[in-house]
Design an enzyme around this catalytic site. Structure first.
Site, short mmCIF file in Angstrom:
data_model
loop_
_atom_site.label_atom_id
_atom_site.label_comp_id
_atom_site.label_asym_id
_atom_site.label_seq_id
_atom_site.Cartn_x
_atom_site.Cartn_y
_atom_site.Cartn_z
N LYS A 107 49.38 23.13 52.63
CA LYS A 107 48.61 23.93 51.66
C LYS A 107 48.89 23.42 50.27
CE LYS A 107 46.19 27.76 52.28
NZ LYS A 107 45.34 27.93 53.41
N GLY A 219 37.21 42.34 50.05
CA GLY A 219 36.83 41.00 49.55
C GLY A 219 35.34 40.80 49.74
N GLY A 221 34.12 37.36 49.03
CA GLY A 221 34.01 35.91 48.85
C GLY A 221 33.35 35.29 50.07
N ASN A 222 33.56 34.00 50.24
CA ASN A 222 32.88 33.27 51.31
C ASN A 222 33.17 33.86 52.70
OD1 ASN A 222 31.46 31.08 52.55
ND2 ASN A 222 33.43 30.18 53.02
N1 GLU Z 1 41.69 27.21 53.64
C1 GLU Z 1 41.27 27.49 54.99
C2 GLU Z 1 42.36 28.18 55.77
O1 GLU Z 1 43.22 28.85 55.23
C3 GLU Z 1 40.72 26.26 55.67
C4 GLU Z 1 41.69 25.12 55.77
C5 GLU Z 1 41.02 23.83 56.22
O2 GLU Z 1 39.83 23.84 56.47
O3 GLU Z 1 41.75 22.85 56.29
O4 GLU Z 1 42.36 28.18 56.96
#
Ligand code: GLU
Length: 428
Positions: A107, A219, A221-222
């Protein structure tokens, strides 16, 4: 709202320790998996539009790469902390493992508020972030993606900077790209749709169907918008949506008992998923307190905002009628709230299973980008549905067999896969 001393990394380690004990993991494996493999902390100086220079703090955490390159999004958030990024990286390791993708977990983040940055400044920030991590990431090492307040455009700037540095095209370096530039059809809706595929199976196992199911969502959002889209297309309804108000710096809940009209709500929402409260009246929405989404008389709660939203102080206000909580966000429920919910019989479907649709589709995007051959939206979504459904039943079966909560069952499956990979590689 958020409890001051909340530390998501401590929470993630706590969840891991319970499962490590249950699985009887040896000390070295525990030590390895309790901490990230690698983390990078850095400063990104940006020339601002007013001619001055601002310096932003950025991070990338690679939690584990035993099953493949680390994978996970990048968040832009004013309250980002290294411990939040560490926790999210660990959850990504469990997430890719529970849906059995050949990937690890990572992350990234930047402490910033994109509301206060022009598009040019955001572009500079994206390019600066890549310059600081370029040596440690790449299609075979670590593959970033969007997350809170980052978009397809941000991903494309990052890809462009990475390709400039390496001198070659590498579309599989990052996922969540615009569809016209190597992104995958279905990626935008994948996380929210995945949440509903999982809910559909949970409701089916309980002998029902999504038609007529009511939900309250935190939320807009997307993830939340696409979850609402699919739920309503299955005949369910959403009666409340809680959302952050940037001007007031607090959240509000918007309620309509007959069901919220998604396109209408979208029409009064900005690109950060923030609803314009001054126009709530036009849509006949009651405006309630930020935590009131928990109190709604509904079948399902979908937290799809941030971490630490259902905690010891508010978990008791959940309406007794609620039967399912499906975590669209990462880390929305604290261990104390989990423990309380366990007693109430509410079925909680944990984040890294419920919201794995995003990374699963990211994996499909990587495969397509690496092959330079793209699938239809139907093909992508049907592969996604199959993957999510399989993962749901594997977790549900273990939870029932051992009479344990789904979070524990999902973590057991994921951790044992990762531990096995570490063992096979001869790391522990
Ligand atoms: N940010 C998204 C998650 O928390 C997607 C991560 C990704 O697609 O690598 O799962």
């Amino acid at each position: 709202m958020a409890v001051e001393s909340f530390n998501p990394f401590r929470m993630a380690q706590q969840q891991f320790d319970v499962v490590a004990e249950r699985l009887g993991l040896d000390t070295a494996t525990r030590q390895l998996l309790r901490e990230p493999e690698r983390e990078i902390h850095f400063s990104i100086p940006i020339r601002m539009d007013d001619g001055g220079t601002a310096v932003f703090r950025g991070f990338r955490v690679q939690h584990n790469t035993a099953r493949g390159p680390s994978k996970g999004g990048i968040r832009f958030h004013p309250h980002e902390t290294i411990d939040t990024v560490r926790a999210l990286a660990m959850w990504m390791t469990w997430k890719t493992a529970v849906v059995d993708l050949p990937l690890g977990g990572g992350k990234g983040g930047v402490i910033c508020d994109p509301h206060n940055l022009s598009m040019r400044e955001q572009e500079a920030l994206c390019r600066g972030w890549i310059r600081k991590v370029a040596e440690c990431i790449g299609p075979e090492q670590d593959v970033p993606a969007p997350d809170v307040m980052t978009t397809a455009q941000h991903m494309l700037w990052m890809l462009d900077e990475y390709e400039r540095i390496t001198g070659r095209k590498a579309p599989g370096f990052i996922t969540g790209k615009p569809v016209s530039m190597g992104g995958s059809l279905g990626r935008t809706e994948a996380t929210g749709y995945g949440v509903i595929y999982i809910l559909r199976e949970a409701v089916r196992e309980a002998g029902g169907s999504l038609a007529g199911v009511s939900a309250s969502v935190q939320g807009f959002g997307n993830v939340a918008q696409h979850a609402i889209e699919l739920l309503t297309s299955y005949g369910g309804k959403v009666t409340a949506v809680a959302c952050w108000d940037q001007r007031e710096q607090r959240a509000f809940t918007y309620r309509k008992r007959e069901g919220i009209d998604l396109p209408a709500l979208r029409s009064i929402t900005n690109s950060y998923g923030e609803i314009d409260r001054s126009r709530a009246d036009e849509l006949g929405l009651d405006v309630l307190d930020g935590d009131d989404w928990l109190k709604q008389d509904v079948d399902v709660l979908i937290p799809a905002a941030l971490e630490n939203q259902i905690h010891a102080e508010n978990v008791r206000s959940i309406n007794p009628r609620v039967r399912f909580i499906v975590e669209g966000a990462n880390g929305p429920t604290t261990p104390e709230a989990d423990e309380y919910l366990r007693e109430t019989g509410v079925q909680l479907i944990p984040d890294f299973l419920a919201n794995a649709g995003g990374v699963t589709c990211s994996y499909f995007e990587q495969v397509q980008s690496n092959m330079n051959y793209y699938w239809t939206r139907d093909e992508v979504l049907s592969k996604l549905d199959t993957k999510m459904t399989e993962a749901y039943y594997a977790v549900s079966e273990l939870a029932q067999k051992r009479s344990i909560p789904m979070r524990e069952a999902a973590t057991m499956i994921a951790v044992s896969r990762v531990a096995e990979a570490c063992k096979l590689r001869g790391w522990v």
